[in-house]
Design a protein around this motif. Structure first.
Motif, PDB file in Angstrom:
ATOM      1  N   ARG A   4       0.860  -1.193   0.000  1.00  0.00           N
ATOM      2  CA  ARG A   4       0.000   0.000   0.000  1.00  0.00           C
ATOM      3  C   ARG A   4       0.892   1.238   0.000  1.00  0.00           C
ATOM      4  O   ARG A   4       1.845   1.327   0.766  1.00  0.00           O
ATOM      5  CB  ARG A   4      -0.869   0.049   1.271  1.00  0.00           C
ATOM      6  CG  ARG A   4      -1.834  -1.069   1.447  1.00  0.00           C
ATOM      7  CD  ARG A   4      -3.042  -0.971   0.548  1.00  0.00           C
ATOM      8  NE  ARG A   4      -3.925   0.162   0.834  1.00  0.00           N
ATOM      9  CZ  ARG A   4      -4.822   0.627  -0.031  1.00  0.00           C
ATOM     10  NH1 ARG A   4      -4.923   0.089  -1.233  1.00  0.00           N
ATOM     11  NH2 ARG A   4      -5.606   1.626   0.297  1.00  0.00           N
ATOM     12  N   LEU A   5       0.583   2.194  -0.861  1.00  0.00           N
ATOM     13  CA  LEU A   5       1.395   3.410  -0.945  1.00  0.00           C
ATOM     14  C   LEU A   5       0.508   4.631  -1.030  1.00  0.00           C
ATOM     15  O   LEU A   5      -0.615   4.563  -1.552  1.00  0.00           O
ATOM     16  CB  LEU A   5       2.288   3.347  -2.190  1.00  0.00           C
ATOM     17  CG  LEU A   5       3.482   2.399  -2.068  1.00  0.00           C
ATOM     18  CD1 LEU A   5       3.835   1.804  -3.413  1.00  0.00           C
ATOM     19  CD2 LEU A   5       4.677   3.129  -1.499  1.00  0.00           C
ATOM     20  N   ARG A   6       1.033   5.758  -0.535  1.00  0.00           N
ATOM     21  CA  ARG A   6       0.296   7.016  -0.622  1.00  0.00           C
ATOM     22  C   ARG A   6       0.424   7.577  -2.033  1.00  0.00           C
ATOM     23  O   ARG A   6       1.478   7.476  -2.663  1.00  0.00           O
ATOM     24  CB  ARG A   6       0.862   8.058   0.359  1.00  0.00           C
ATOM     25  CG  ARG A   6       0.963   7.599   1.780  1.00  0.00           C
ATOM     26  CD  ARG A   6      -0.179   7.939   2.673  1.00  0.00           C
ATOM     27  NE  ARG A   6      -0.529   9.338   2.771  1.00  0.00           N
ATOM     28  CZ  ARG A   6      -0.370  10.080   3.857  1.00  0.00           C
ATOM     29  NH1 ARG A   6       0.246   9.560   4.910  1.00  0.00           N
ATOM     30  NH2 ARG A   6      -0.813  11.306   3.922  1.00  0.00           N
ATOM     31  N   THR A   7      -0.643   8.211  -2.479  1.00  0.00           N
ATOM     32  CA  THR A   7      -0.596   8.865  -3.785  1.00  0.00           C
ATOM     33  C   THR A   7      -0.629  10.378  -3.593  1.00  0.00           C
ATOM     34  O   THR A   7      -0.964  10.877  -2.526  1.00  0.00           O
ATOM     35  CB  THR A   7      -1.769   8.429  -4.673  1.00  0.00           C
ATOM     36  OG1 THR A   7      -2.973   8.648  -3.939  1.00  0.00           O
ATOM     37  CG2 THR A   7      -1.657   6.981  -5.073  1.00  0.00           C
ATOM     38  N   GLU A  16      -4.482   6.694  -1.485  1.00  0.00           N
ATOM     39  CA  GLU A  16      -3.653   5.486  -1.331  1.00  0.00           C
ATOM     40  C   GLU A  16      -3.861   4.606  -2.549  1.00  0.00           C
ATOM     41  O   GLU A  16      -4.904   4.659  -3.200  1.00  0.00           O
ATOM     42  CB  GLU A  16      -4.115   4.701  -0.109  1.00  0.00           C
ATOM     43  CG  GLU A  16      -3.445   5.129   1.172  1.00  0.00           C
ATOM     44  CD  GLU A  16      -3.610   4.088   2.278  1.00  0.00           C
ATOM     45  OE1 GLU A  16      -2.935   4.234   3.272  1.00  0.00           O
ATOM     46  OE2 GLU A  16      -4.408   3.129   2.120  1.00  0.00           O
ATOM     47  N   THR A  17      -2.885   3.802  -2.837  1.00  0.00           N
ATOM     48  CA  THR A  17      -3.054   2.831  -3.914  1.00  0.00           C
ATOM     49  C   THR A  17      -2.314   1.546  -3.517  1.00  0.00           C
ATOM     50  O   THR A  17      -1.492   1.559  -2.603  1.00  0.00           O
ATOM     51  CB  THR A  17      -2.513   3.378  -5.249  1.00  0.00           C
ATOM     52  OG1 THR A  17      -2.907   2.520  -6.298  1.00  0.00           O
ATOM     53  CG2 THR A  17      -0.999   3.484  -5.254  1.00  0.00           C
ATOM     54  N   THR A  18      -2.639   0.478  -4.214  1.00  0.00           N
ATOM     55  CA  THR A  18      -1.934  -0.781  -3.954  1.00  0.00           C
ATOM     56  C   THR A  18      -1.113  -1.129  -5.182  1.00  0.00           C
ATOM     57  O   THR A  18      -1.626  -1.073  -6.300  1.00  0.00           O
ATOM     58  CB  THR A  18      -2.946  -1.909  -3.690  1.00  0.00           C
ATOM     59  OG1 THR A  18      -3.731  -1.533  -2.557  1.00  0.00           O
ATOM     60  CG2 THR A  18      -2.250  -3.228  -3.398  1.00  0.00           C
ATOM     61  N   GLY A  59       5.796   3.042   2.442  1.00  0.00           N
ATOM     62  CA  GLY A  59       5.075   1.917   1.835  1.00  0.00           C
ATOM     63  C   GLY A  59       6.031   0.918   1.225  1.00  0.00           C
ATOM     64  O   GLY A  59       5.850  -0.300   1.330  1.00  0.00           O
ATOM     65  N   GLY A 101       3.967   5.705   4.240  1.00  0.00           N
ATOM     66  CA  GLY A 101       3.284   5.363   2.993  1.00  0.00           C
ATOM     67  C   GLY A 101       3.998   5.773   1.718  1.00  0.00           C
ATOM     68  O   GLY A 101       3.534   5.455   0.621  1.00  0.00           O
TER      69      GLY A 101
END
Ligand SMILES: Cc1cc2nc3c(=O)[nH]c(=O)nc-3n(C[C@H](O)[C@H](O)[C@H](O)COP(=O)(O)OP(=O)(O)OC[C@H]3O[C@@H](n4cnc5c(N)ncnc54)[C@H](O)[C@@H]3O)c2cc1C
Length: 481
Positions: A4-7, A16-18, A59, A101
């Motif tokens: 999971r990472l911050r956008t 957030e996105t995966t 992330g 993230g």
């Protein structure tokens, strides 16, 4: 391992996105360094940065081994609109180089240093530390003006200016930057020098990590050492007022060879310090003479006679030993730090009084009041010649809170803010050194205080090289509209 990472979203950090297993597998086919996600055994250690205030969880950490890895990482971030953190030596006081993230583009696998003794240049990869540079350059009796703790990264220090033991003789670190290799926000690789992207070279000399990731720095190097005369006279705090007055008078007219600083501190009970210094409240007068040792001994004699030092550690010292002398006092991740600074045109009596008073109220023995002398070669560069800005102030006052227990955080931060407010109100105070800032400098007034007339030009440069503000975890310069 999907992560999971911050956008980025629009202007602010958001969303957030995966990244799926497939995306990561594809990245891995080309990427040479490790991808370190939260499930990885190496993750916890890889999250540790210098400032213990910042225990954060990126992330994904992509540990680059070369420019191509950096390009792949930037492209990945662009494709998925990811929040990017860039880490060189990990010494950011404000914690810019780690963020919950974020995609952490970690340059610590890129530390090679190559010296050209004939041309007196040094080429340094973007994740090297000053210890790496000194080790290689000193083989040839050369040095690049750097910082005073060897584990500090070349990347952040150079891009924010760079003061140390040689700035009065050879200029700030950024003044010695001849060229750079930069990966831009679109993943392009640029050679940047006086003939190619000269405006970007101007911006890299003090404008921070705003314009791209520097994968290599090329510096001018200068003959220094290998043995130099190091002055370290440590006076009891009881005599601080008298010694500081002498130091102020001595420093009004020094040759460029001498770079010096006064530091109020409590020396720790450390095995490598003489017992007389254990747990002592002191004023340290430190100096380096960037010339022959006999000349150095003569030139630095006065600073050893401002009173009776508790201990005088002055003497001929290998330059690399000077450069790592303070390392044991800055263990990675163990100190919590919050620093702020202002420049001062002169050390008038009111400023001296403030330095002395503030030191008495320090929140923790590891906290310092640090007063470096500026000027010399660094001071002769015109304000608009580099992004760094005004060089006219002769001194810096830096209030460096360092402490060990998170329960003391509020008190330490308050002390810095209070004394800085008082210092900033002095008639001779002006500007601030962004590399010594405990928080991101984001409001327009503070940005103006740091960059002055260069701010508008920096905004245009940002709009040219990073119009979407992808590199935003820094002392951020918004792109001009
Ligand atoms: C113990 C200690 C001692 C210090 N001593 C000095 C000193 O003597 N003189 C001085 O001037 N400053 C000094 N500093 C301050 C130092 O200059 C800044 O903290 C600087 O940001 C550290 O650089 P870094 O690469 O280690 O930091 P990082 O935390 O890795 O990076 C900070 C930011 O710099 C940018 N950055 C870093 N590398 C790159 C790169 N290759 N390309 C693009 N952007 C990059 C990024 O925006 C990043 O977020 C010291 C700090 C500490 C904690």
């Amino acid at each position: 391992m999907a992560v999971r990472l911050r956008t980025l979203g629009t202007a602010e950090i958001s969303g957030e996105t995966t990244l799926s297993d497939e995306v990561l597998a594809e990245l891995r086919t080309a990427f040479r360094g490790p991808l370190i996600g939260p499930d990885d055994d190496r993750y916890e250690k890889a999250c540790v940065v210098q400032n213990g205030m910042f225990r954060r969880s990126p992330g994904l950490i992509v540990r680059c081994t070369g420019t191509a890895d950096v390009v792949d990482a930037v492209r990945l971030a662009r494709e998925h609109d990811l929040l990017i953190a860039v880490r060189g030596g990990g010494h950011s006081i404000a914690g810019h180089s780690i963020h919950d993230g974020a995609l952490l583009i970690d340059l610590s696998g890129m530390r090679s240093v190559t010296v050209d003794p004939a041309l007196r240049t040094v080429r340094v990869q973007g994740g090297a530390t000053w210890g790496d540079v000194d080790r290689e350059a000193q083989l040839f009796g050369l040095a690049v003006p750097g910082g005073i703790v060897s584990s500090t990264g070349v990347g952040g220090l150079t891009l924010g200016g760079g003061i140390g033991w040689l700035h009065r003789k050879y200029g700030l670190t950024c003044d010695n930057l001849r060229s750079a290799e930069v990966v831009t926000a679109t993943g392009k690789v640029l050679r940047v020098d006086e003939d190619n992207h000269p405006e970007l070279l101007w911006g890299l000399r003090g404008g921070g990590g705003n314009f791209g990731i520097v994968t290599a720095f090329e510096f001018d190097a200068h003959p220094v050492g290998p043995v130099v005369w190091n002055g370290t006279a440590i006076y009891p705090a009881a005599n601080a007022e008298r010694v500081l007055r002498f130091w102020r008078d001595w420093t009004t007219d020094l040759p460029d060879e001498i770079t010096t600083r006064a530091v109020r501190w409590t020396t720790p009970t450390a095995p490598h310090l003489p017992p007389e210094l254990h747990d002592q409240d002191v004023l340290i007068i430190g100096a380096l003479h960037a010339g022959g040792t006999a000349d150095g001994e003569r030139a630095l004699a006065p600073m050893r006679r401002f009173g009776t030092p508790l201990v005088d550690l002055s003497g001929p010292t290998p330059y690399r030993a000077v450069q790592s002398m303070l390392d044991p006092f800055f263990p990675k991740g163990e100190l919590l730090s919050y620093w702020k600074s202002t420049y001062c045109r002169e050390l008038d009596d009111a400023v001296l009084d403030l330095v002395l008073r503030s030191a008495l109220e320090r929140p923790h023995p590891r906290t310092m009041v640090h007063v470096p002398l500026l000027g010399g070669a660094a001071g002769r560069i015109p304000e608009t010649a580099t992004a760094f800005g005004d060089r006219s102030p002769q001194y810096m006052l830096s209030f460096d809170a360092n402490w060990t227990d998170a329960a003391d955080t509020d008190r330490a931060v308050r002390w810095v803010r209070d004394v800085l407010a008082e210092a900033g109100a002095q008639p001779s105070a002006t500007g601030t050194y962004l590399n010594f800032s405990g928080e991101a400098v984001l409001d327009p007034g503070a940005r103006m205080a740091a960059y002055g007339p260069n701010l508008e030009r920096l905004g245009r440069l940002k709009a040219t090289y990073d119009p979407e503000n992808r590199f935003r975890l820094n002392n951020n310069i918004p792109p001009a509209s």
